[in-house]
Design a protein around this motif. Structure first.
Motif, PDB file in Angstrom:
ATOM      1  N   VAL A 126       0.858  -1.198   0.000  1.00 28.87           N
ATOM      2  CA  VAL A 126       0.000   0.000   0.000  1.00 28.87           C
ATOM      3  C   VAL A 126       0.889   1.240   0.000  1.00 28.87           C
ATOM      4  CG1 VAL A 126      -1.859   1.183   1.231  1.00 28.87           C
ATOM      5  CG2 VAL A 126      -1.677  -1.312   1.339  1.00 28.87           C
ATOM      6  N   GLU A 181       2.438   4.653   1.099  1.00 32.78           N
ATOM      7  CA  GLU A 181       2.656   5.056   2.514  1.00 32.78           C
ATOM      8  C   GLU A 181       1.669   6.133   2.961  1.00 32.78           C
ATOM      9  OE1 GLU A 181       6.139   8.398   1.826  1.00 32.78           O
ATOM     10  OE2 GLU A 181       6.713   6.351   2.303  1.00 32.78           O
ATOM     11  N   TYR A 198      -1.622   4.301   3.866  1.00 32.71           N
ATOM     12  CA  TYR A 198      -1.489   3.161   4.796  1.00 32.71           C
ATOM     13  C   TYR A 198      -2.444   3.300   5.998  1.00 32.71           C
ATOM     14  CZ  TYR A 198       0.623  -0.389   7.802  1.00 32.71           C
ATOM     15  OH  TYR A 198       0.830  -1.493   8.597  1.00 32.71           O
ATOM     16  N   GLN A 202      -3.825  -3.797   5.637  1.00 29.36           N
ATOM     17  CA  GLN A 202      -2.548  -3.526   6.309  1.00 29.36           C
ATOM     18  C   GLN A 202      -1.804  -4.829   6.588  1.00 29.36           C
ATOM     19  OE1 GLN A 202      -3.248  -1.234   9.862  1.00 29.36           O
ATOM     20  NE2 GLN A 202      -3.864   0.622   8.769  1.00 29.36           N
ATOM     21  N   HIS A 210      -0.384  -6.226   3.460  1.00 29.27           N
ATOM     22  CA  HIS A 210       0.776  -5.385   3.129  1.00 29.27           C
ATOM     23  C   HIS A 210       1.997  -5.842   3.921  1.00 29.27           C
ATOM     24  CE1 HIS A 210       3.167  -1.596   2.782  1.00 29.27           C
ATOM     25  NE2 HIS A 210       3.398  -1.830   4.060  1.00 29.27           N
ATOM     26  N   ALA A 221       8.108   1.252   0.534  1.00 27.09           N
ATOM     27  CA  ALA A 221       7.420   0.432   1.549  1.00 27.09           C
ATOM     28  C   ALA A 221       8.372   0.083   2.681  1.00 27.09           C
ATOM     29  CB  ALA A 221       6.876  -0.839   0.904  1.00 27.09           C
ATOM     30  N   HIS A 269       9.006   3.159   4.872  1.00 29.81           N
ATOM     31  CA  HIS A 269       7.824   3.454   5.716  1.00 29.81           C
ATOM     32  C   HIS A 269       7.749   2.506   6.917  1.00 29.81           C
ATOM     33  CE1 HIS A 269       3.483   2.850   6.719  1.00 29.81           C
ATOM     34  NE2 HIS A 269       3.592   4.169   6.909  1.00 29.81           N
ATOM     35  N   SER A 270       8.061   1.273   6.647  1.00 27.41           N
ATOM     36  CA  SER A 270       7.998   0.254   7.702  1.00 27.41           C
ATOM     37  C   SER A 270       9.002   0.564   8.798  1.00 27.41           C
ATOM     38  CB  SER A 270       8.225  -1.117   7.064  1.00 27.41           C
ATOM     39  OG  SER A 270       9.096  -1.889   7.783  1.00 27.41           O
TER      40      SER A 270
END
Length: 2039
Positions: A1945, A1947, A1950, A1958, A1961, A1996, A1999-2000
């Motif tokens: 997804v 960011e 999200y 989520q 993802h 991704a 963002h994580s």
């Protein structure tokens, strides 16, 4: 008739109906008025009163019948009491005028009687409202008395009584005149007039003081004259008058009215003393009050009634205070020589005295007062014995005859009453024997040496009664008698007295369940022999020793076969020696001897025959053909001796007649006990003797048999007057019966009756006088022999009878005729029973002539017997022509006869003929019979003819069945007509009308429910008839009315009005007539089975308003009244009906009215046993009119109110049998409440109570339940203690697990620990009887095992009691036992059983604790869990020894009788060799828990011998049967086979009935044993034994329904198979080792390995059913499977009616059972050899796949995941088998497994019979085979194709769950298979799954709902990548990676997407992160080639990382904040103190 239901008489309707129906119409109108007027208001009837009065007074002149005039009078009186009294005086004057009329014609009589009746009713109801009119009325009545006939005199007396009652003291001025008039009527020749006069006098006593002052003596002597020649009703009425008169002189009322008496008589009146009153009564008793001469029995019986009435009037309290005076006075009566001029008079006088004392003490006093009375009686005995002692001393050793005669009768009465009292008190009488100095035993024993034989026998019987009531006294009394007899062996009285006492004691043993020590029988047998042996040594004692020896032997026979069998050879020898051996010896005997030796000889022979009779009665099991043969020799000699007796009597004196008669009596009795065919050879001599006996050939006295009434039919009581046998006064009224000796029974007539078995209702044996008894016995024997005699002899005898009757004259003729008819009836009855014919025509003719002669006898009993004989004869002959002739003969006689005798005799003959032939056999005579009898029944000139005709008509209606139906209407009309017209004084006619009506109702039967006009009329007639009979003054007629209403209620319940019937029945319960009370209770019993609620409510309304003073129902309702009756009634049938009624009420109502019922039972149980204090059950059966209306809710209130009722007549407190019944009711309530959860859940119950105010929930009354059980368990009556302990056990069982809401973790019963231990403690005291201790042991084990007491200290109280009981196990045999050895056995086994139960629970809890995860509970809760086993542990060494001993005993006792010789000669550990039969039931009751406990103990100790032997040295009581050198193996083997043998025998014996609980215990024991190491080895090496156990389990599965039991059996099966498997494993290991050694030593290789042939099947693989364990196991498995899934039963015939498995619901438990069986199946090949395994594998696979097929249909009612899982696990086990790798059988196994999978695939397809298999199950099965099975399965093309097809189909399913499973399973398959094998599957299916992912990549619309499926798909894709070849991997990754990235997804979005998105993802990101390092080159290639992918992935990841770091910071801040907060308190206060403010 509906037109009659109006306030005014519908005269128009009356004029239209026929004349014969007018009386019915008028009566129905009056009945309606009677109901309406009572409830009416003054305003309702004001307008119509004048007309109504006119109509009613006009009816007086219409000649109304008796019931009509009664109703008419009542209605007139009611009108004036409810309405105005304007016309009252006019009506009174009209009635006076009618009476003044001088018309004496019979037609005017009904009018005059109606007027008299109306006057009576009005004066009674209106009393002083009538002004002074009474003066004229009384004078008119007295004047008309002179010329009146009996009906008029009766009615006048009745009216005068009512006048006195109504006016009270206001009418004083006329009472003198009334008194004078009544005096004349008191001695009227008509009994009805006397009866009415006595009632009038009674009323005068209440109102006129002169009656008990100046006229006292006159009235009493008048009463005595009235009793002369009186009947029963007159006696009762006069007795009431006398009793009331005497009590009035004593009561305060008499003193208070002294002023009146002084005014009346002008002289000072002095109140008589009690003695004066009693002496006045005694004059009547002793002299008869009428001159001198013989005693008048009617007067004596009447005065006896009067004494009882006097005591009842004075009340129980008075009796209690004056008991000494009363007893001494009553007993002095019988000491007076005037009362006992002859023996018969003495017997009758004693009966009267006993009856007075029994009625007074037995009926009016409570248990405590009865104990005081018993002490008073013993003082009387002491006084009498002192008189005899003094007289003996004064006359130098011999007392004077007058002293003995006087004292003996007093002693007999006192001893009989004392015995009866103690018997009724039971063990409650223990205070009477507690102190030897003041106890009753010493005085009673002292009478045993009284000079009088009668006194000695009475004392003996009294001792026997004491021993039956107090069994603990039995053995000591025996020892005492033997000891005293030995000391005083030179005294004839002592020998006679003590031996008769021993005989009575022995005779009572059968009523003492605990018995006597076995050795006592042997000791007394030796004593008897000694007496007989020494009889000839001393002539002074020879007679007494002979009599005593045989008497003792006779009584010893009552101990039964167990005792007698050892002594039988000696007995047979004694009998043989008692008689001459031959005719020669007999002749020689005749020549020698004298009078005395002949007397001794005859006594010896009668004694021997008596002992023989007792033997035949009580030891039937020992009476074999051989014994009969040996007995017949002396019997034949005895019969021969009879021919010599006349000569002996002539030679030596007539005083030998009695002894000779006794020999004859005994011989007849003995022969009656033997099969008649056994003495056929003696018939000629015997019949000569018998016929001579009852035809009085050698007997100058006119003695008659007492059996004639009994031989007549029970329904003939109307004619015979035998209803007197059914009254409360039977005991004394018997002596007034003609031609019957029934009232003259006395112990001294036959000493052997001391050990005769009497009914509970008549405990005192009353053998008839010898002359009567001999004739009775001869008649009975004649009846038995007659059917076996040749026809010619029958003819001779019948002709001889006719001749005998002809020759005798007058009174003697009647006596002979009665005896002959009794014997003929007896013979005919036996002929009918034996289905024999009477004989040829000449025999029939002779019998007919004999009978016809008696049909015209003047004696009604003979006519009745003749009629009965005629009926019996028709039954025996059974020839229609003969029946027709007999009927015709009677028809002709009735047509021609005009005399009463012939008319009555032949009427009855017709009735009896129909009764015995039945409706079908006599149909052709029915019309004639009925028409003749209907005509005779209307003969109003002769009531006797009416009675007999109506009785016969009733018999015909009863027996006619449907054939009589057409005669019902005319007969019913006649019954109603007669009831309306027959005077009430002819009670017999009314009674017969009642019986006739009853037969008619039965004949109509269920038709009565119909609606047709004919049926409605019949029904109405029936109800009118019942109403007339209900209102009849006589109790017998009222009883008939109740019986008829009961029948009507049965057939037409809607038409019986309970609102009027129930109050009537309740009022009837207080009647003084037994028959009426019986009828009322019988009717109530029927009503409550159908309408319990309505009956109970109706009864309560009687108590509710308090307006009805006469009501005997109190606030306890009908139930309280019935409980009260149980204390006052003595009739067994009545008490039984009362109990049945109460039980029906309880079962219907107790659960809804719980509070009321428990209060009622509490009142019964907690009531004081003192008669002086009134219990909470005011039963109102006394004259107690003052009733309490307050509530009975609190104990304190109950106690406070106890003194409020009239204390002179306290209610008898509940006696112990009532309290035992109440305790049983309490247990029934517990059972009745079981269905409702709220009854056993306190929290729920409180909720319901708050919402609905409903307190009728059992758990809310727990404290009351415990209290009641406690009261019962600690009482002084053993029976009540046992009932209380049983109730306590039930309460513990039901409430043990009920939690206490206020204290979580605790149970509600914990608060009652003190009560429970206090209730149990007394039962363990040393003097408690064994049965009570045994019951208490059971309660102990239940309490300890229930887990209520959690704390070790709380448990200790009860545990200590059990520990103390252990001492009894080790007690030696030194102390002399009180009871039979079997009682000791019972007690010891109860102790062992209780310990066993406790140990079982303790071990179970220990195991639970080990398996449960440790919980954080309070210490209190946990300490208890570990404590129980630690309490038992110290006792285990002793207990285990004793358990083993008990089991060994049980095993011995279980042996069949043919092995009885193998039993140890010295008995077992706990049983005596001579009491084996008595001990068996105790072992049967206790062996299961003992077995279970021992098995557990052996399991826990691992069969180590040391544990057992540690204690064996100390414990000497356990027989050390094991030799010192016995090895451990042998000891273990003994124990193991003992337990196994007992279990197998019990489970496989079809005759053993085991409860489910017992079976469970056995199976648990087996399990415990078989899971121990040592037994495992034993059973493992013994296939036969294993097979045996498995076969037994097979039987368990077939016979037991409980699933829990079946689970236990499965465990046993598993244990057996595991043992076999382990053993086989060991054998294989050993064999392999040997083979290894052999192969190393020998260079030659062995062809076949020996180890492979080990196991079932051997080398060849043949499974032999007879030997194979595996086969037995397969049988068990198939049995369980086929029972649960019938479709798999191969032997069941396919009928087409079986319900398919998919349509049946199998419970979860059953599913688990099948699953466990499947696992067993899968393990079976491991028990086989290689080849054996291939033999059974097809069967196993067939069963597993079959179960799978049946339990996984798509259309199944219920899915069975447990079973499916079981199938899969079983298949997996098979697929993993080691046999697959074996080179010999591996291929075969693989082939079979392939076949199995193909079968599953085939079964999966739908067909006509079955739907398709559930997809998930199918997938799981395929996966299991492919993953766990051999590789060949997956490679088989056919299987591959089908499997691929299944996966495809499942993926194509619309069901997401199926798709999911499909993905998962397929993933597992390809994971397990190597690349090569997986390829074909991947090619077939993978594309479908990848296609799904690619579609999702582009279209994510349904993503949220497919999370799991997406995850599974991605898993599959990863596995696929892993499996792919290197060159193909890049292609797959280039498909997978874009898909994974597509799920990532943006960011920015999200936070806004769903949680599912989520999660997907995060999952995909993780996968991408993992895939990169795994395949770096390919990953790099794809990413570089696609920049979008790379960018999206980078963002991704970034963002994580950001999200992760922010989460970490948040967590750290939260932790810091947590540390800074203060700690929360660990203890929370439950109470909120917020509302409390500081003051």
């Amino acid at each position: 008739m509906e037109l009659a239901h109006s306030l005014l008489l519908n005269e128009e309707a009356l004029s239209k109906i026929p004349d014969n129906k007018k009386p019915v119409f008028v009566f129905e109108w009056l009945r309606f008025l009677d109901k309406v007027l009572v409830a009416a208001q003054k305003s309702d009837i004001k307008e119509k009163q004048k007309q109504l009065v006119a109509q009613l007074t006009s009816q007086i002149s219409e000649s109304p019948g008796p019931p009509t005039r009664k109703l008419l009078a009542r209605n007139l009186a009611t009108i004036f009491s409810v309405g105005d009294t304007f016309d009252l005086f006019e009506t009174l004057n009209k009635c006076n005028d009618i009476i003044k009329n001088r018309d004496d014609s019979p037609s005017y009589l009904p009018t005059r009687l109606a007027a008299i009746a109306c006057l009576g009713a009005m004066y009674e109801k209106l009393g002083r409202m009538t002004g002074r009119s009474y003066e004229e009325t009384v004078q008119i009545l007295i004047k008309s008395l002179k010329n009146a006939e009996s009906q008029g005199r009766t009615e006048i007396m009745s009216t005068l009584e009512k006048v006195i009652k109504g006016l009270g003291s206001a009418g004083n001025s006329t009472y003198k005149d009334v008194y004078k008039a009544t005096k004349q009527c008191m001695t009227d020749r008509s009994m009805v007039v006397r009866f009415a006069a006595a009632k009038c006098m009674s009323q005068l006593v209440n109102e006129a003081p002169f009656m008990y002052t100046s006229e006292l003596e006159t009235v009493s002597s008048l009463c005595f004259r009235a009793l002369d020649g009186s009947n029963y009703d007159v006696r009762c009425a006069v007795a009431k008058l006398l009793g009331n008169l005497m009590s009035t002189t004593q009561s305060p009322k008499a003193v208070n009215t002294g002023t009146i008496s002084r005014l009346s008589f002008g002289a000072k009146w002095k109140q008589p003393k009690l003695d004066d009153c009693l002496n006045l009564l005694s004059v009547g008793f002793l002299k008869g009050g009428i001159g001198s001469g013989n005693i008048n029995r009617e007067i004596r019986v009447g005065v006896t009634h009067a004494y009882i009435e006097f005591v009842k009037s004075m009340g129980g309290l008075w009796l209690e205070r004056n008991i000494s005076v009363f007893l001494n006075h009553i007993l002095d009566l019988v000491a007076n020589p005037k009362a006992t001029p002859t023996h018969v008079d003495a017997v009758y006088a004693r009966k009267c005295i006993l009856f007075i004392i029994r009625s007074a003490i037995g009926g009016l006093l409570g248990e405590k007062a009865q104990i005081a009375a018993a002490k008073e009686i013993s003082q009387v005995i002491v006084k009498q014995m002192n008189i005899v002692g003094e007289a003996t001393a004064e006359s130098d050793g011999r007392p004077s005859n007058s002293d003995i005669v006087g004292s003996q009768h007093v002693l007999v009465c006192a001893l009989h009453e004392l015995g009866s009292l103690v018997l009724r008190l039971g063990t409650s009488a223990s205070p009477l024997v507690a102190e030897p100095a003041t106890g009753i035993i010493e005085p009673v024993v002292s009478v045993l040496i009284h000079p009088s034989h009668a006194a000695r026998l009475a004392a003996s019987w009294c001792l026997g009664s004491i021993s039956r009531a107090l069994p603990s006294q039995l053995t000591p009394l025996m020892d005492r008698c033997v000891e005293r007899m030995d000391k005083l062996k030179t005294s004839p009285e002592a020998v006679s007295g003590y031996s008769s006492a021993l005989a009575a004691l022995l005779g009572g043993v059968y009523q003492c369940p605990l018995g006597i020590p076995h050795a006592k029988g042997k000791q007394l047998f030796n004593l008897s022999e000694e007496l007989l042996r020494t009889a000839s040594q001393n002539s002074r004692l020879s007679l007494q020793r002979t009599q005593s020896g045989w008497l003792l032997l006779g009584s010893l026979m009552t101990l039964g076969p167990a005792v007698v069998k050892n002594h039988l050879p000696r007995m047979l020898l004694l009998w043989k020696n008692a008689f001459p051996r031959s005719v020669k010896e007999l002749d020689a005997e005749k020549q020698r001897g004298d009078s005395f030796t002949w007397q001794v000889t005859l006594e010896a022979r009668s004694g021997a025959l008596g002992a023989m009779n007792s033997f035949l009665l009580h030891c039937r099991d020992l009476v074999t053909e051989d014994v009969i043969r040996r007995l017949l020799a002396p019997l034949k000699c005895a019969l021969l001796m009879f021919t010599q007796l006349p000569w002996v009597i002539k030679q030596y004196g007539t005083h030998l007649k009695a002894s000779a008669a006794m020999v004859r009596l005994r011989l007849y009795d003995v022969l009656s006990q033997l099969p008649p065919e056994s003495f056929e050879g003696t018939y000629t001599d015997l019949l000569r003797e018998l016929v001579a006996e009852f035809t009085l050939t050698d007997n100058p006295a006119n003695t008659t048999t007492s059996l004639l009434r009994a031989m007549c039919h029970v329904d003939d009581s109307v004619i015979l007057g035998s209803w007197l046998q059914e009254t409360d006064h039977k005991a004394i009224e018997d002596q007034l019966q003609p031609n019957s000796a029934s009232g003259s029974g006395a112990l001294e007539h036959d000493s052997q009756s001391l050990f005769a078995r009497c009914p509970a209702s008549e405990p005192i044996p009353g053998p008839l006088p010898l002359g009567v008894a001999v004739i009775d016995s001869s008649v009975r024997l004649y009846g038995l022999v007659f059917p076996r005699v040749a026809h010619k002899h029958r003819l001779q005898m019948l002709q001889h009878f006719i001749e005998c009757i002809k020759q005798a004259k007058s009174v003697r003729q009647q006596a002979v005729q009665m005896n002959i008819f009794t014997s003929v009836l007896c013979a005919l009855k036996n002929l009918a029973d034996a289905k024999e014919s009477l004989g040829p025509d000449e025999v029939k003719k002779s019998a007919f002539n004999l009978i016809m002669g008696a049909l015209s006898s003047t004696n009604p009993i003979l006519r009745c017997a003749a009629g009965e004989a005629l009926g019996r004869m028709t039954q025996v002959v059974g020839d229609s022509r003969f029946i027709a002739d007999m009927a015709q003969y009677s028809f002709n006689s009735l047509k021609s006869a005009r005399d009463v005798i012939n008319r009555t005799g032949h009427s009855l003959a017709l009735g009896c003929l129909h009764r015995y032939v039945g409706g079908m056999g006599s149909g052709q005579h029915l019309n004639t019979s009925v028409s003749i009898l209907l005509a005779l029944a209307q003969d109003s000139n002769s009531p006797v003819v009416q009675v007999w005709a109506l009785h016969a008509l009733g018999l015909i209606a009863d027996s006619g069945g449907p054939m009589f139906r057409s005669y019902v209407e005319p007969t019913l009309s006649l019954v109603l007509q007669l009831l309306l017209s027959v005077p009430p004084s002819t009670v017999d006619v009314h009674q017969c009308l009642g019986k006739c009506l009853s037969a008619l109702i039965t004949s109509l039967g269920p038709e009565l429910q119909g609606n047709s006009s004919a049926i409605a009329t019949a029904r109405m007639y029936c109800l009118v008839c019942c109403a007339i009979m209900q209102d009849h003054p006589d109790s017998l007629v009222q009883a008939e009315a109740i019986t008829c209403l009961q029948q009507l209620h049965m057939f037409a319940p809607r038409h019986v009005n309970l609102t009027s019937l129930v109050p009537h029945l309740c009022a009837t319960l207080a009647s003084s007539h037994l028959l009426l009370r019986r009828a009322a209770v019988g009717c109530l019993r029927q009503l409550v089975t159908r309408e319990a609620g309505e009956v109970s409510d109706q009864a309560l309304t009687l108590a509710g308003d308090g307006t009805n003073e006469d009501s005997i129902v109190t606030e306890t309702g009908l139930e309280g009244l019935l409980f009260g009756m149980m204390d006052t009634e003595t009739d067994g049938k009545l008490i039984s009906d009362v109990q049945d009624t109460l039980v029906s009420l309880l079962q219907s109502l107790a659960t809804q009215n719980l509070t009321r019922w428990l209060l009622l039972l509490k009142g019964v149980l907690s009531a004081s046993t003192d008669s002086g204090s009134t219990g909470p059950l005011e039963s109102g059966l006394q004259d107690n009119k003052d009733k309490d209306d307050d509530d009975e809710e609190e104990d304190a209130e109950l106690e406070f109110k106890a003194n409020q009722p009239d204390v002179t007549h306290p209610t008898v407190a509940p006696r112990w049998p009532t309290r035992v019944f109440a305790t049983e009711c309490l247990q029934k309530i517990l059972v009745a409440c079981e269905g409702v959860q709220a009854n056993f859940d306190l929290e729920l119950a409180r909720e319901i109570k708050m919402k609905t105010s409903n307190e009728n929930l059992l758990v809310l009354h727990l404290s009351e339940l415990v209290r009641m059980a406690f009261i019962a368990a600690t009482s002084d009556s053993n029976q009540l203690r046992l009932a209380g302990l049983s109730a306590l056990q039930d309460i513990i069982t039901k409430f043990a697990t009920v939690p206490e809401p206020e204290f979580p973790g605790h149970v509600i019963l914990e608060q009652f620990q003190a009560q429970v231990s206090a209730a149990l403690r007394p039962a363990f005291s040393p003097d408690t009887s064994s049965d009570v201790t045994a019951a208490a042991c059971d309660v102990c084990s239940t309490w300890i095992g229930s887990g209520v007491a959690r704390d070790l200290n709380d448990l200790r109280r009860v545990h200590q009691l059990l520990v103390s009981s252990l001492a009894k196990l080790n007690a030696g045999k030194s102390q002399s036992p009180l009871y039979n050895e079997s009682a000791v056995t019972m007690e010891k086994l109860a102790v062992l059983g209780a310990w066993a139960e406790v140990y079982i629970v303790a071990v179970e809890r220990e195991h639970e604790k080990e398996t449960k995860p440790p919980r954080e509970e309070d210490d209190y809760g946990e300490s208890s869990r570990e404590s129980l086993l630690s309490l038992v542990q110290p006792e285990l060494p002793t207990l285990s020894q004793n358990w083993l001993g008990a089991l060994r005993d049980y095993a011995y006792l279980s042996l069949p009788t043919e092995y009885s010789s193998q039993l140890p000669s010295d008995g077992g550990t706990f049983y005596h060799p001579d009491t084996v039969d008595n001990a068996k039931p105790h072992y049967k009751k206790r062996w299961t828990p003992i077995l279970h406990a021992l098995a557990i103990w052996l399991h826990e100790t691992g069969f180590s011998v040391g544990e057992m032997n540690k204690e064996s040295d100390k414990n000497s009581t356990v027989p050390a049967n094991a030799p010192a050198n016995m090895k451990r193996e042998e000891i273990n083997s003994d124990r193991f086979y003992l337990i196994l043998g007992i279990c197998v025998e019990a489970l496989s014996n079809p005759q053993t009935v085991l409860t489910t609980h017992a079976v469970n215990g056995i199976l648990k024991a087996l399990c415990a044993v078989l899971t121990s190491e040592w037994p495992k080895q034993q059973i493992g090496v013994d296939p036969i034994l294993s097979k045996e156990v498995l076969n037994v389990m097979h039987r368990v599965f077939l016979t037991q329904e409980s699933v829990y039991t079946e689970f236990l059996a499965v465990e046993v099966v598993k244990a057996v198979l595991l043992a076999g498997k382990d053993c086989l494993q060991q054998d294989r290991t050993k064999t392999k080792e040997k083979e290894m050694e052999a192969s190393t030593s020998s260079s030659e290789s062995m062809d076949i390995s020996e180890s492979s042939s080990l196991g079932d099947g051997g080398e060849e693989g043949d499974i032999i059913p007879e030997k194979s364990v595996v086969y037995a196991a397969l049988e068990v498995c198939l049995c369980v499977i086929s029972r649960q899934i019938p479709a798999l039963n191969p032997s069941a015939p396919s009928t087409g009616f079986q319900v398919p498995t998919r349509h049946t619901k199998i419970s979860d438990e059953n599913c688990s059972l099948v699953a466990s069986i499947l696992l067993i199946l899968a393990d079976l090949p491991n028990l086989c050899s290689k080849n054996g395994s291939t033999s059974i594998l097809p069967t196993i696979l067939f069963l597993i796949t079959g179960v799978l097929r049946e339990m996984s249909n798509k259309g199944a009612e219920r899915k069975s995941p447990v079973v499916v899982q079981g199938c899969l696990t079983a298949l997996r086990t098979l697929c993993s088998s080691l046999f697959l790798d074996d080179e010999d059988v591996g291929n075969k196994w693989r082939e079979l497994l392939k076949s199995a999978l193909i079968t599953v695939l085939q079964n999966a397809k739908p067909n006509d019979d079955k739907p398709a298999m559930d997809e998930v199950t199918l997938l799981a099965t395929i996966t299991m085979f492919l993953v766990w099975g051999p590789d060949e399965i997956a490679q088989t093309p056919a299987i591959q194709t089908q499997c691929v097809g299944v996966f495809k189909d499942c993926w194509g399913s619309k069901n997401p769950e199926v798709q999911m499973k499909c993905l998962q399973m397929f993933t597992s398959v390809i994971q397990k298979l190597d690349k090569k094998k997986a390829t074909s599957y991947i090619r077939g299916v993978a594309a479908k799954f990848l296609e799904y992912l690619l579609i999702l990549k582009d279209d994510k619309s349904g993503l949220d709902s497919q999370h799991a499926l997406v995850t599974a798909s991605l898993n599959f894709a990863e596995v696929l990548v892993d499996k792919a070849e290197e060159d193909k991997r890049l292609t797959l990754l280039s498909l997978l990676l874009p898909v994974l990235v597509s799920f990532l997804v943006d960011e920015n979005k999200y936070a806004s997407v769903s949680k599912t998105t989520q999660a997907i993802h995060d999952d995909c990101l993780n996968r991408l992160v993992k895939v990169g390092p795994m395949y770096p080159e390919q990953f790099k290639t794809i990413m570089t080639s696609n920049a979008d992918l790379k960018l999206k992935l980078g963002l991704a990841i970034k963002h994580s990382q950001t999200v992760a770091s922010s989460q970490k910071k948040t967590e750290m801040a939260a932790n810091r904040q947590k540390l800074n907060q203060p700690a929360k308190p660990t203890i929370a206060l439950k109470t909120n103190f917020g509302n409390f403010a500081a003051s």
